[in-house]
Design an enzyme around this catalytic site. Structure first.
Site, PDB file in Angstrom:
ATOM      1  N   LYS A  23       0.832  -1.214   0.000  1.00 20.60           N
ATOM      2  CA  LYS A  23       0.000   0.000   0.000  1.00 20.60           C
ATOM      3  C   LYS A  23       0.863   1.260   0.000  1.00 20.60           C
ATOM      4  CE  LYS A  23      -2.713   2.483   3.514  1.00 20.60           C
ATOM      5  NZ  LYS A  23      -1.638   3.184   4.241  1.00 20.60           N
ATOM      6  N   ASN A  24       1.803   1.336   0.930  1.00 24.49           N
ATOM      7  CA  ASN A  24       2.538   2.596   1.094  1.00 24.49           C
ATOM      8  C   ASN A  24       3.535   2.861  -0.024  1.00 24.49           C
ATOM      9  OD1 ASN A  24       1.044   3.161   3.337  1.00 24.49           O
ATOM     10  ND2 ASN A  24       2.604   2.509   4.808  1.00 24.49           N
ATOM     11  N   ARG A  94      -3.822   9.806   3.833  1.00 22.99           N
ATOM     12  CA  ARG A  94      -2.603  10.501   4.195  1.00 22.99           C
ATOM     13  C   ARG A  94      -1.706  10.813   2.986  1.00 22.99           C
ATOM     14  NH1 ARG A  94      -1.037  13.705   7.916  1.00 22.99           N
ATOM     15  NH2 ARG A  94       1.199  13.705   8.199  1.00 22.99           N
ATOM     16  N   CYS A 118      -5.603   7.953   8.801  1.00 28.79           N
ATOM     17  CA  CYS A 118      -5.972   7.364  10.095  1.00 28.79           C
ATOM     18  C   CYS A 118      -5.774   8.366  11.223  1.00 28.79           C
ATOM     19  CB  CYS A 118      -5.113   6.129  10.367  1.00 28.79           C
ATOM     20  SG  CYS A 118      -5.658   4.672   9.483  1.00 28.79           S
ATOM     21  N   ARG A 123      -0.052  14.395  13.227  1.00 27.41           N
ATOM     22  CA  ARG A 123       0.695  13.997  12.032  1.00 27.41           C
ATOM     23  C   ARG A 123       1.080  15.256  11.256  1.00 27.41           C
ATOM     24  NH1 ARG A 123      -2.067   8.651   9.494  1.00 27.41           N
ATOM     25  NH2 ARG A 123       0.071   8.276   8.792  1.00 27.41           N
ATOM     26  N   PRO A 124       2.052  16.036  11.797  1.00 23.64           N
ATOM     27  CA  PRO A 124       2.447  17.279  11.130  1.00 23.64           C
ATOM     28  C   PRO A 124       3.175  17.007   9.810  1.00 23.64           C
ATOM     29  CG  PRO A 124       3.913  16.823  12.981  1.00 23.64           C
ATOM     30  CD  PRO A 124       2.853  15.750  12.989  1.00 23.64           C
ATOM     31  N   ILE A 125       3.284  18.033   8.958  1.00 20.19           N
ATOM     32  CA  ILE A 125       4.054  17.874   7.714  1.00 20.19           C
ATOM     33  C   ILE A 125       5.162  18.925   7.632  1.00 20.19           C
ATOM     34  CG2 ILE A 125       2.288  16.670   6.349  1.00 20.19           C
ATOM     35  CD1 ILE A 125       1.691  19.409   5.007  1.00 20.19           C
ATOM     36  N   ASP A 126       5.630  19.355   8.812  1.00 19.26           N
ATOM     37  CA  ASP A 126       6.659  20.405   8.842  1.00 19.26           C
ATOM     38  C   ASP A 126       7.954  19.987   8.137  1.00 19.26           C
ATOM     39  OD1 ASP A 126       6.613  18.646  11.226  1.00 19.26           O
ATOM     40  OD2 ASP A 126       8.502  19.648  11.704  1.00 19.26           O
ATOM     41  N   GLN A 127       8.300  18.703   8.167  1.00 17.73           N
ATOM     42  CA  GLN A 127       9.548  18.259   7.534  1.00 17.73           C
ATOM     43  C   GLN A 127       9.425  18.260   6.006  1.00 17.73           C
ATOM     44  OE1 GLN A 127      12.405  17.750   9.491  1.00 17.73           O
ATOM     45  NE2 GLN A 127      10.918  18.666  10.898  1.00 17.73           N
ATOM     46  N   ASP A 306       2.871   0.085  12.260  1.00  9.55           N
ATOM     47  CA  ASP A 306       1.690  -0.437  11.557  1.00  9.55           C
ATOM     48  C   ASP A 306       1.395  -1.894  11.913  1.00  9.55           C
ATOM     49  OD1 ASP A 306       1.354   1.982  10.383  1.00  9.55           O
ATOM     50  OD2 ASP A 306       1.986   1.401   8.382  1.00  9.55           O
ATOM     51  N   ILE A 328       6.140   5.989  17.644  1.00  5.86           N
ATOM     52  CA  ILE A 328       5.978   6.773  16.403  1.00  5.86           C
ATOM     53  C   ILE A 328       4.771   7.712  16.465  1.00  5.86           C
ATOM     54  CG2 ILE A 328       5.845   6.638  13.869  1.00  5.86           C
ATOM     55  CD1 ILE A 328       8.358   5.275  14.958  1.00  5.86           C
ATOM     56  N   ARG A 398      -9.239   0.314   3.192  1.00  6.15           N
ATOM     57  CA  ARG A 398      -8.208   1.277   2.786  1.00  6.15           C
ATOM     58  C   ARG A 398      -6.857   0.604   2.580  1.00  6.15           C
ATOM     59  NH1 ARG A 398      -7.045   5.237   6.727  1.00  6.15           N
ATOM     60  NH2 ARG A 398      -5.521   5.718   5.126  1.00  6.15           N
TER      61      ARG A 398
HETATM   62  C1  UD1 Z   1       3.872   6.524   6.803  1.00  5.63           C
HETATM   63  C2  UD1 Z   1       2.913   5.413   6.464  1.00  5.63           C
HETATM   64  C3  UD1 Z   1       2.236   4.887   7.732  1.00  5.63           C
HETATM   65  C4  UD1 Z   1       3.270   4.506   8.766  1.00  5.63           C
HETATM   66  C5  UD1 Z   1       4.269   5.639   9.002  1.00  5.63           C
HETATM   67  C6  UD1 Z   1       5.417   5.256   9.921  1.00  5.63           C
HETATM   68  C7  UD1 Z   1       2.194   6.056   4.252  1.00  5.63           C
HETATM   69  C8  UD1 Z   1       1.098   6.535   3.387  1.00  5.63           C
HETATM   70  N1  UD1 Z   1       1.917   5.955   5.554  1.00  5.63           N
HETATM   71  O1  UD1 Z   1       3.110   7.585   7.346  1.00  5.63           O
HETATM   72  O2  UD1 Z   1       1.460   3.749   7.363  1.00  5.63           O
HETATM   73  O3  UD1 Z   1       2.626   4.234   9.996  1.00  5.63           O
HETATM   74  O4  UD1 Z   1       4.850   6.053   7.742  1.00  5.63           O
HETATM   75  O5  UD1 Z   1       6.081   4.142   9.414  1.00  5.63           O
HETATM   76  O6  UD1 Z   1       3.265   5.723   3.786  1.00  5.63           O
HETATM   77  N2  UD1 Z   1       6.500  13.700  11.511  1.00  5.63           N
HETATM   78  C9  UD1 Z   1       6.762  15.006  11.840  1.00  5.63           C
HETATM   79  N3  UD1 Z   1       6.828  15.929  10.831  1.00  5.63           N
HETATM   80  C10 UD1 Z   1       6.665  15.596   9.529  1.00  5.63           C
HETATM   81  C11 UD1 Z   1       6.405  14.250   9.197  1.00  5.63           C
HETATM   82  C12 UD1 Z   1       6.325  13.320  10.209  1.00  5.63           C
HETATM   83  O7  UD1 Z   1       6.914  15.349  13.027  1.00  5.63           O
HETATM   84  O8  UD1 Z   1       6.747  16.478   8.665  1.00  5.63           O
HETATM   85  C13 UD1 Z   1       6.437  12.670  12.577  1.00  5.63           C
HETATM   86  C14 UD1 Z   1       5.064  12.001  12.666  1.00  5.63           C
HETATM   87  O9  UD1 Z   1       4.185  12.740  13.488  1.00  5.63           O
HETATM   88  C15 UD1 Z   1       5.430  10.664  13.270  1.00  5.63           C
HETATM   89  C16 UD1 Z   1       6.824  10.379  12.667  1.00  5.63           C
HETATM   90  O10 UD1 Z   1       7.311  11.622  12.216  1.00  5.63           O
HETATM   91  O11 UD1 Z   1       5.557  10.787  14.665  1.00  5.63           O
HETATM   92  C17 UD1 Z   1       6.807   9.400  11.516  1.00  5.63           C
HETATM   93  O12 UD1 Z   1       5.872   9.833  10.559  1.00  5.63           O
HETATM   94  P1  UD1 Z   1       6.002   9.497   8.999  1.00  5.63           P
HETATM   95  O13 UD1 Z   1       7.079   8.493   8.819  1.00  5.63           O
HETATM   96  O14 UD1 Z   1       6.084  10.772   8.250  1.00  5.63           O
HETATM   97  O15 UD1 Z   1       4.621   8.837   8.727  1.00  5.63           O
HETATM   98  P2  UD1 Z   1       3.733   9.028   7.460  1.00  5.63           P
HETATM   99  O16 UD1 Z   1       4.597   9.272   6.264  1.00  5.63           O
HETATM  100  O17 UD1 Z   1       2.618   9.971   7.756  1.00  5.63           O
END
Ligand code: UD1
Length: 430
Positions: A23-24, A94, A118, A123-127, A306, A328, A398
């Site tokens: 999926k991912n 996501r 989910c 689940r921020p996207i700051d990075q 997961d 996580i 999903r």
């Molecule tokens: C992806 C997977 C999800 C999996 C997760 C961790 C997809 C579509 N989803 O989610 O199934 O559970 O990886 O293996 O591929 N974070 C920040 N800032 C950011 C991005 C992330 O602080 O900009 C934090 C998140 O809150 C979390 C950690 O980093 O605590 C890991 O998140 P991330 O690896 O980004 O997860 P996703 O890509 O959302």
């Protein structure tokens, strides 16, 4: 149409089960076809709702998406001129954030609805944003949308403050359209990142180091189509391995890459299960005499978050107290109250769950709270005495394909009921 799954538990299950495409990985590679600006053929694509939604979003943007075999799709993005993805469905999962990186690389501007998915915590996207800005993008967030624009994208070095799968992949996408080389440090090492890198190399981008903490991407304007098979889904595979242990069964999981499952296999062995690995299969045999263990979720190659809920069901059957520490996501024990309806003894304290086993589960009506919780409740239902009804099955759809069919083939007593509200009719399918 609302769906529920009914399971009559404690039936003997055994045999072989095959895993679909990841999926991912699929959810990143489907939008990445926009980068190719050409015809791509994707094989081993799982037929799950997040994938179908993403394919429809691409169609709305002007791409041609055609199914040419069971799990094979031809996606032609040559004619796409649309740089905005603002349909409501973007909010339902996501991975919709990947359109930002690919549209930025292709059109030097992008606009998208902020992502959903989910409800498992912050689940921020700051990075992702930090990466786009380092390459020259200007980011604006307003009215639930995010826009990025750049006159020119230029390679840069980006150190990720947290190991993020999404940010690593999205920055790789943006870097594919940048001049020069981008270096991502503290990058995610998940197999899905490597699969995406292989796709990018196939379309003409130069990606080196995927699978390590330092990835180098050299962008190019000259990209082309490619045929790419998506890797097997290690989370689906891990779900069936945990199921084999929870149900004391002998199950062989096919179409897997065993090395992707090392963390989960190590824990199942520590619990006392017998595990045999072949080139593309893993067989698990459990005789029910299980030891308690402590688990911690980590980025790859650690135990994946997961698989945390599914492993909890296996731990419920172990002798003694086990613990799970979730590192996580900060709200990933929402399944526990549902399991408590089935009589389990699990306490949650912050990011730790304490599991006192062994415990006989009793069938109940339960509500899936997210995708992996849905899978865990199915395993719990297979173990429980009496009947379990799992509501909110849209979560399962999903990420898992043909679950009822696969589990019936193993001998499970499981059906799916779909309620057609318009015609006031209940249908049993699968
Ligand atoms: C992806 C997977 C999800 C999996 C997760 C961790 C997809 C579509 N989803 O989610 O199934 O559970 O990886 O293996 O591929 N974070 C920040 N800032 C950011 C991005 C992330 O602080 O900009 C934090 C998140 O809150 C979390 C950690 O980093 O605590 C890991 O998140 P991330 O690896 O980004 O997860 P996703 O890509 O959302």
């Amino acid at each position: 149409m609302a769906s529920r799954i009914r399971i009559k538990g404690r039936k003997k299950i055994q045999g072989a089960i095959s895993v679909g495409g990841a999926k991912n990985a699929a959810l990143a590679i489907i939008p990445a076809t926009l980068l190719a600006g050409d015809k791509c053929i994707l094989e081993n694509v799982p037929q799950i709702t997040d994938v179908l939604t993403f394919q429809n979003i691409l169609r709305e943007m002007g791409a041609s998406v055609q199914q040419t075999a069971d799990n094979t799709f031809e996606i032609d993005t040559t004619e796409v001129t649309q740089w905005q993805a603002v349909s409501e469905s973007m909010n339902s999962f996501r991975a919709s954030y990947y359109v930002l990186g690919v549209l930025l690389a292709r059109f030097k501007r992008a606009k998208a609805v902020l992502p959903g998915g989910c409800n498992i915590g912050l689940r921020p996207i700051d990075q992702h944003i930090k990466g786009f800005e380092a390459l020259g993008g200007k980011v604006k967030i307003e009215h639930g949308t995010i826009s990025v624009e750049a006159e020119k994208l230029t390679g840069n070095t980006i150190y990720l403050d947290v190991v993020s799968v999404g940010a690593t992949i999205n920055i790789m996408f943006a870097a594919a359209g940048a001049e020069g080389t981008t270096v991502i440090e503290n990058a995610a090492r998940e197999p899905e990142v490597v699969d995406v890198a292989n796709f990018l190399n196939g379309i003409g981008v130069r990606v080196r180091g995927a699978g390590t903490a330092t990835i180098r991407i050299t962008g190019t304007e000259f990209r082309r189509g490619v045929t790419h098979p998506v890797i097997p889904d290690r989370i689906e595979a891990g779900t069936w391995l945990a199921m084999a242990v929870a149900t004391n069964s002998d199950i062989t999981v096919h179409n897997v890459i065993p090395v992707h499952l090392e963390a989960v296999i190590a824990k199942l062995k520590e619990m006392g299960a017998k595990v045999a690995e072949g080139e593309d299969y893993v067989r698990v045999i459990s005789n029910g005499n299980l030891r308690s263990v402590d688990l911690k979720t980590f980025p790859y190659p650690g135990l994946p978050t997961d698989l945390q809920s599914q492993m909890m069901i296996a731990l419920l059957h172990a002798n003694g107290v086990s613990t799970i520490i979730e590192n996580i996501f900060n709200n990933r024990f929402r399944c526990v109250p549902e399991l408590q309806r089935m009589g389990v003894n699990v306490k949650v304290d912050g990011n730790m769950a304490i599991i006192d086993g062994p415990k006989r589960l009793s069938g109940s009506v339960v509500y899936a709270t997210d995708l992996r919780c849905a899978a865990a409740l199915i395993i719990a239902g297979l173990c429980a005495e009496g009947e379990t009804t799992i509501e909110n099955i849209f979560h399962l759809d999903r990420g898992y394909e043909k679950v009822v069919k696969k589990l019936r083939a193993l001998g499970a007593d499981i059906v799916r009921e779909t309620y057609d509200e318009l015609n006031d009719q209940m249908t049993i399918i699968d």
